[in-house]
Design an enzyme around this catalytic site. Structure first.
Site, PDB file in Angstrom:
ATOM      1  N   LYS A 117      -3.445  -8.837   2.064  1.00  0.00           N
ATOM      2  CA  LYS A 117      -2.743  -8.637   0.796  1.00  0.00           C
ATOM      3  C   LYS A 117      -2.104  -9.919   0.272  1.00  0.00           C
ATOM      4  O   LYS A 117      -2.069 -10.151  -0.939  1.00  0.00           O
ATOM      5  CB  LYS A 117      -1.677  -7.553   0.957  1.00  0.00           C
ATOM      6  CG  LYS A 117      -2.262  -6.160   1.163  1.00  0.00           C
ATOM      7  CD  LYS A 117      -1.178  -5.113   1.319  1.00  0.00           C
ATOM      8  CE  LYS A 117      -1.774  -3.727   1.500  1.00  0.00           C
ATOM      9  NZ  LYS A 117      -0.746  -2.675   1.650  1.00  0.00           N
ATOM     10  N   LYS A 200     -13.661  -0.904   0.821  1.00  0.00           N
ATOM     11  CA  LYS A 200     -12.941   0.362   0.768  1.00  0.00           C
ATOM     12  C   LYS A 200     -12.707   0.779  -0.680  1.00  0.00           C
ATOM     13  O   LYS A 200     -12.443  -0.058  -1.549  1.00  0.00           O
ATOM     14  CB  LYS A 200     -11.599   0.201   1.490  1.00  0.00           C
ATOM     15  CG  LYS A 200     -10.788   1.481   1.616  1.00  0.00           C
ATOM     16  CD  LYS A 200      -9.490   1.213   2.360  1.00  0.00           C
ATOM     17  CE  LYS A 200      -8.622   2.466   2.424  1.00  0.00           C
ATOM     18  NZ  LYS A 200      -7.334   2.214   3.103  1.00  0.00           N
ATOM     19  N   LYS A 203      -7.557   1.951  -5.400  1.00  0.00           N
ATOM     20  CA  LYS A 203      -6.941   2.306  -6.676  1.00  0.00           C
ATOM     21  C   LYS A 203      -7.000   1.148  -7.665  1.00  0.00           C
ATOM     22  O   LYS A 203      -6.924   1.348  -8.871  1.00  0.00           O
ATOM     23  CB  LYS A 203      -5.467   2.679  -6.461  1.00  0.00           C
ATOM     24  CG  LYS A 203      -5.213   3.746  -5.418  1.00  0.00           C
ATOM     25  CD  LYS A 203      -3.733   3.836  -5.101  1.00  0.00           C
ATOM     26  CE  LYS A 203      -3.459   4.749  -3.921  1.00  0.00           C
ATOM     27  NZ  LYS A 203      -2.037   4.801  -3.572  1.00  0.00           N
TER      28      LYS A 203
END
Length: 337
Positions: A117, A200, A203
């Site tokens: 991240k 993956k 969102k």
């Protein structure tokens, strides 16, 4: 409270950032619902985790209610499970600080999700993003949770939770926190991108066609599955033959999870079929399973006061479990309260 007595108890949560996707449903919510009645279950909207990166306050409140609506629409029963949002139970943050003082910097440096991240901007991200695995440990251990249903990508954080529990128990010569068990089972616990089966489902992906949103209507769900990326080859006889075909394997796993079947059973049923047969079957199944959830989420979101009532009641019940555990933790540490 007897330190070594641990009631079988489930805890897990979802972060309210962006909308819910099929990945959240199959990888988490559907499993949460399935565990109701097996043991005591607590499910949380982890809004304190969401603010590790900046959130628009109005959107955060909306997203928190939307995750709660997703839980409820999928079948989570607030009479059977405790449903609440993290910020309503201040003991999460308090135990999180204590665990910041138990966890080691070296442990945090090994957390792969932080590296993913933060990327090249690690010096610019919030301290909260770096330390949030210890808050996740607090979320779990605040309830002496013995089982945590998680995706494979969260297993490392449950292992850290076990390390923190073990170090706390060792340092203070108690047997107070349990060794929580990660529950990772079933097909599609990690749902992949509909455009790239090596990534993956997210969102925050660039294209809305990459994912199924839990608020998508029936037509949109069907369209996205029919346009999902595949390859020219027909479906084989065995799963082993899908090893180098990630998009195909992802769709098989999704079908299996939606139909409560095994991937092996699905590949047997569709062996030799082309995508012209399989994709419409998957689209029909997905619409049958997901459209009612989408419709119920819309109904619930039209009544935010009712969602808030459920979350408030759940927080009261969660606090009744959390408060004595935190008080005992403070007593063990030597804090005057």
């Amino acid at each position: 409270m007897t330190d070594a007595t641990f009631t079988p108890r489930v805890f897990s949560g979802i972060k309210p950032s962006g909308g819910l996707t099929l990945g959240n449903y199959l990888g988490a919510i559907k499993r949460f619902v399935g565990m109701q009645g097996q043991m005591e279950t607590l499910y949380c909207v982890v809004d304190l985790h969401a603010i590790t990166v900046w959130q628009d306050p109005v959107e955060l409140r909306h997203a928190t209610r939307e995750v709660a609506a997703g839980y409820l629409a999928a079948g989570l029963d607030p009479a059977q499970s405790i449903l609440f949002n993290q910020a309503r139970v201040s003991q999460h943050a308090e135990l999180g600080w204590i665990f910041n003082c138990v966890a080691r910097v070296g442990w945090m440096n090994r957390m792969t999700q932080f590296k993913d991240k933060a990327g090249a901007n690690a010096e610019q991200v919030s301290l909260g993003l770096y330390a949030y695995p210890s808050l996740m440990a607090a979320d779990i251990l605040l309830y002496h949770a013995t089982h945590v249903p998680v995706g494979e990508d969260q297993k490392q954080h449950v292992e850290l939770t076990r390390d923190i529990a073990a170090k706390f128990n060792h340092d203070y010569k108690v047997d107070f926190f349990p060794q929580t068990i990660p529950v990772i089972d079933g097909p599609a616990t990690r749902v992949m991108n509909l455009r790239d089966g090596t990534k993956k489902m997210s969102k925050s992906g660039e294209s809305d066609m990459e994912r199924i949103n839990m608020r998508d209507d029936a037509d949109t769900i069907a369209k996205k599955f029919k346009k999902a990326k595949t390859d020219p080859a027909a479906l084989p006889d065995t799963l082993d033959e899908l090893r180098d075909r990630p998009e195909a394997r992802n769709l098989i796993d999704i079908y299996a999870a939606l139909s409560d079947a095994t991937p092996e059973a699905v590949i047997t049923e569709f062996a030799g079929a082309g995508w012209g047969r399989f994709k419409p079957a998957l689209a029909d199944l997905a619409v049958d399973r997901l459209a009612p959830i989408s419709n119920e989420m819309t109904r619930l979101m039209d009544d935010p006061a009712e969602i808030d009532r459920i979350l408030t009641d759940g927080a009261d019940r969660a606090r009744a479990i959390a408060a004595p555990i935190l008080s005992r933790t403070a007593e063990i540490v030597g804090l005057l309260r």
